[in-house]
Design a protein around this motif. Structure first.
Motif, mmCIF file in Angstrom:
data_model
loop_
_atom_site.group_PDB
_atom_site.id
_atom_site.type_symbol
_atom_site.label_atom_id
_atom_site.label_comp_id
_atom_site.label_asym_id
_atom_site.label_seq_id
_atom_site.Cartn_x
_atom_site.Cartn_y
_atom_site.Cartn_z
ATOM 1 N N LYS A 1 0.850 -1.197 0.000
ATOM 2 C CA LYS A 1 0.000 0.000 0.000
ATOM 3 C C LYS A 1 0.882 1.243 0.000
ATOM 4 O O LYS A 1 1.761 1.379 0.841
ATOM 5 C CB LYS A 1 -0.925 0.014 1.225
ATOM 6 C CG LYS A 1 -1.902 1.187 1.236
ATOM 7 C CD LYS A 1 -2.918 1.069 2.370
ATOM 8 C CE LYS A 1 -2.279 1.299 3.719
ATOM 9 N NZ LYS A 1 -3.273 1.341 4.820
ATOM 10 N N ASN A 2 0.646 2.140 -0.970
ATOM 11 C CA ASN A 2 1.434 3.374 -1.064
ATOM 12 C C ASN A 2 2.936 3.089 -1.094
ATOM 13 O O ASN A 2 3.725 3.763 -0.413
ATOM 14 C CB ASN A 2 1.099 4.316 0.093
ATOM 15 C CG ASN A 2 -0.316 4.855 -0.015
ATOM 16 O OD1 ASN A 2 -0.887 4.918 -1.102
ATOM 17 N ND2 ASN A 2 -0.891 5.226 1.121
ATOM 18 N N LEU B 1 3.442 -4.106 4.157
ATOM 19 C CA LEU B 1 2.964 -4.362 5.518
ATOM 20 C C LEU B 1 2.765 -5.863 5.684
ATOM 21 O O LEU B 1 2.116 -6.507 4.851
ATOM 22 C CB LEU B 1 1.643 -3.625 5.773
ATOM 23 C CG LEU B 1 1.630 -2.122 5.476
ATOM 24 C CD1 LEU B 1 0.218 -1.574 5.583
ATOM 25 C CD2 LEU B 1 2.566 -1.390 6.424
ATOM 26 N N SER B 2 3.312 -6.426 6.744
ATOM 27 C CA SER B 2 3.202 -7.865 6.982
ATOM 28 C C SER B 2 1.866 -8.214 7.617
ATOM 29 O O SER B 2 1.320 -7.462 8.421
ATOM 30 C CB SER B 2 4.337 -8.337 7.895
ATOM 31 O OG SER B 2 5.587 -8.158 7.276
ATOM 32 N N GLU C 1 -6.800 -1.507 9.022
ATOM 33 C CA GLU C 1 -5.725 -0.517 9.187
ATOM 34 C C GLU C 1 -4.623 -0.735 8.151
ATOM 35 O O GLU C 1 -3.911 0.203 7.785
ATOM 36 C CB GLU C 1 -5.156 -0.599 10.605
ATOM 37 C CG GLU C 1 -6.120 -0.088 11.670
ATOM 38 C CD GLU C 1 -5.628 -0.348 13.080
ATOM 39 O OE1 GLU C 1 -4.596 -1.051 13.221
ATOM 40 O OE2 GLU C 1 -6.272 0.124 14.027
ATOM 41 N N LYS C 2 -4.495 -1.960 7.667
ATOM 42 C CA LYS C 2 -3.445 -2.272 6.698
ATOM 43 C C LYS C 2 -3.907 -2.119 5.255
ATOM 44 O O LYS C 2 -3.116 -1.725 4.397
ATOM 45 C CB LYS C 2 -2.920 -3.694 6.938
ATOM 46 C CG LYS C 2 -2.203 -3.854 8.271
ATOM 47 C CD LYS C 2 -1.733 -5.284 8.517
ATOM 48 C CE LYS C 2 -1.021 -5.372 9.861
ATOM 49 N NZ LYS C 2 -0.537 -6.744 10.169
ATOM 50 N N ASN D 1 -8.662 4.742 4.611
ATOM 51 C CA ASN D 1 -9.423 5.257 5.753
ATOM 52 C C ASN D 1 -10.159 4.086 6.388
ATOM 53 O O ASN D 1 -11.260 3.715 5.960
ATOM 54 C CB ASN D 1 -10.412 6.328 5.305
ATOM 55 C CG ASN D 1 -11.150 6.951 6.485
ATOM 56 O OD1 ASN D 1 -11.016 6.501 7.626
ATOM 57 N ND2 ASN D 1 -11.931 7.984 6.224
ATOM 58 N N PRO D 2 -9.563 3.464 7.414
ATOM 59 C CA PRO D 2 -10.184 2.279 8.029
ATOM 60 C C PRO D 2 -11.576 2.538 8.583
ATOM 61 O O PRO D 2 -12.380 1.600 8.693
ATOM 62 C CB PRO D 2 -9.197 1.924 9.155
ATOM 63 C CG PRO D 2 -7.905 2.543 8.739
ATOM 64 C CD PRO D 2 -8.269 3.798 8.018
ATOM 65 N N SER D 3 -11.879 3.779 8.939
ATOM 66 C CA SER D 3 -13.207 4.110 9.467
ATOM 67 C C SER D 3 -14.274 4.115 8.380
ATOM 68 O O SER D 3 -15.470 4.017 8.674
ATOM 69 C CB SER D 3 -13.174 5.476 10.166
ATOM 70 O OG SER D 3 -12.255 5.468 11.235
#
Length: 235
Positions: free
Chosen positions: A151-152, A156-157, A207-208, A212-214
């Motif tokens: 991502k970006n 991320l693991s 979150e990964k 925007n996780p929200s």
């Protein structure tokens, strides 16, 4: 071929009983796991993890300078290796605590050697899968083969549980997967009671994978039913 590859993974054993560490080493070596490192306390385990970078950890809960839950929490600050708790404690609350932190399995002493090997192999297979395509979502790509999210331009693991949840959702891409079906796929034939753990894992996955996780665009909650992942393509 895959099993041979997995047996090359570096296994960390953390237990303060020397006799048990020796027994675990023997069990693993009998199954051709020879890349094994050990520690007898939280402090030494953290130092070893920074230097040796193990691929999976087997942690006792009760340690002389803390406990396995605290150790796992500290490990999560710099690594997402899968974790199996191995402990004499049979309290269901301890299991919930471990799984709530993102543990991948929980084995209660006494145990059969074959059970340990079966569970270790199962976690390794889930976490270090091969031959999976990249999955393109709205804001990222998922590499299930290497348990990673891109991502970006950042990698991320994924923990093994996060991997299992995403794999189940991707297998049913763009369709609803019920909460019960997700829990059964991730925690086995008796998934009752893992709803809260699933919620915690879903939050960390968002979150990964979401910008925007929200306000998720890929991992969607279907109220009263379960979850759905919107897959744009497979690369």
């Amino acid at each position: 071929m895959k099993d041979t590859y997995l047996k090359s993974k570096k296994v960390l054993i953390v237990d303060d009983e020397e006799s048990l560490r020796s027994m675990l080493i023997t069990i693993l070596e009998d199954e051709n796991f020879f890349n094994i490192i050990t520690a007898d306390c939280v402090k030494s385990a953290l130092e070893i993890c920074q230097q040796e970078k193990p691929d999976i950890a087997i942690l006792d809960v009760m340690l002389p300078d803390g406990n396995g839950f605290e150790l796992m929490d500290a490990l999560r600050s710099f690594t997402n290796i899968p974790v199996i708790f191995l402990t004499a404690k049979d309290d269901i609350q301890d299991k919930y605590s471990g799984f709530g932190l993102g543990a991948d399995d929980y084995i209660t002493k006494p145990f059969m050697p074959k059970e340990l090997i079966f569970r270790l192999n199962a976690v390794l297979r889930r976490c270090y899968k091969e031959d999976s395509p990249l999955i393109e979502l709205h804001d990222c790509k998922i590499d299930l083969a290497n348990a990673q999210v891109i991502k970006n331009d950042k990698v991320l693991s994924l923990t093994a549980k996060e991997h299992d949840i995403l794999e189940t959702l991707v297998r049913n891409a763009n369709h609803i997967v019920t909460i019960d079906a997700l829990c059964e796929a991730v925690w086995g034939d008796n998934p009752f009671g893992y709803g809260n753990s699933l919620l915690a894992h879903i939050r960390r996955i968002r979150e990964k994978i979401e910008l925007n996780p929200s306000k998720p665009k890929s991992l969607i909650t279907v109220k009263g039913l379960g979850y759905k992942i919107n897959v744009e393509s497979r690369l």
